[in-house]
Design an enzyme around this catalytic site. Sequence first.
Site, PDB file in Angstrom:
ATOM      1  N   TYR A 140      27.713  17.241 -62.851  1.00 52.57           N
ATOM      2  CA  TYR A 140      27.903  15.984 -63.942  1.00 52.57           C
ATOM      3  C   TYR A 140      27.465  16.552 -65.188  1.00 52.57           C
ATOM      4  CZ  TYR A 140      28.060  13.163 -59.539  1.00 52.57           C
ATOM      5  OH  TYR A 140      28.431  12.627 -58.370  1.00 52.57           O
ATOM      6  N   GLU A 176      39.937  21.704 -49.487  1.00 54.14           N
ATOM      7  CA  GLU A 176      39.998  22.702 -50.461  1.00 54.14           C
ATOM      8  C   GLU A 176      39.439  23.920 -50.283  1.00 54.14           C
ATOM      9  OE1 GLU A 176      39.435  20.884 -54.383  1.00 54.14           O
ATOM     10  OE2 GLU A 176      40.561  18.916 -53.663  1.00 54.14           O
ATOM     11  N   ASN A 231      35.772   5.602 -60.660  1.00 58.33           N
ATOM     12  CA  ASN A 231      36.762   6.143 -60.614  1.00 58.33           C
ATOM     13  C   ASN A 231      37.908   5.439 -59.499  1.00 58.33           C
ATOM     14  OD1 ASN A 231      39.283   7.832 -60.309  1.00 58.33           O
ATOM     15  ND2 ASN A 231      38.146   9.471 -59.101  1.00 58.33           N
ATOM     16  N   CYS A 281      37.211  13.265 -58.253  1.00 57.80           N
ATOM     17  CA  CYS A 281      35.770  12.996 -58.389  1.00 57.80           C
ATOM     18  C   CYS A 281      34.925  13.889 -57.266  1.00 57.80           C
ATOM     19  CB  CYS A 281      35.254  11.594 -58.558  1.00 57.80           C
ATOM     20  SG  CYS A 281      35.903  10.568 -57.443  1.00 57.80           S
ATOM     21  N   HIS A 282      35.577  14.024 -55.926  1.00 59.48           N
ATOM     22  CA  HIS A 282      34.888  14.714 -55.024  1.00 59.48           C
ATOM     23  C   HIS A 282      34.405  16.219 -55.422  1.00 59.48           C
ATOM     24  CE1 HIS A 282      39.486  15.560 -54.483  1.00 59.48           C
ATOM     25  NE2 HIS A 282      38.752  16.848 -53.842  1.00 59.48           N
TER      26      HIS A 282
END
Length: 170
Positions: A111, A169, A134, A142-143
Amino acid sequence: MEGNKEQIVYWTFLNCGPWEMYIAATTEGLCYVGSQHAPFEELVKWVKKRLPSYILSENEDVLKSYETELTDYLESRRTEFTVPMALHGTAFQQAVWKVLQEIPYGQTVSYTDIAHQIQKPNAVRAVGTAIGANPLLITVPCHRVIGKSGKLTGYRGGLDMKEQLLGIEK
């Protein structure tokens, strides 16, 4: 002519193996990706808050391309999204969401990193709030935002969903 545009939020239920969520789009693009296993009410509330003059209309055809890209991502066949997105939020939220879209697939940032990127280093909490608002989970990643300590922190879709998305990912 703004007034003539159809004010409809088209929606469908995305079902991709263990992944089940509501997705929605306006004529401008994808505007909403819901939390995994969340009730339809989550979408209804979001539309009432963000697009109060719009009506909801189920339409799988309109959402086909969005559904395809999300499914490809969830099945590890896609690393970025090319569909149009229609993000509805404040100028500050838009700035934060733009930075989120620049986080490369498979990477995470904090953040604090995002606060620095938008040149508001003291706005870490506000950045967290904007990220929490979001509307496009997965497509606006945002993950990929984690705590400075490296720990997974809040996520609208729940920490399980965040962990699963980061797992895709890896």
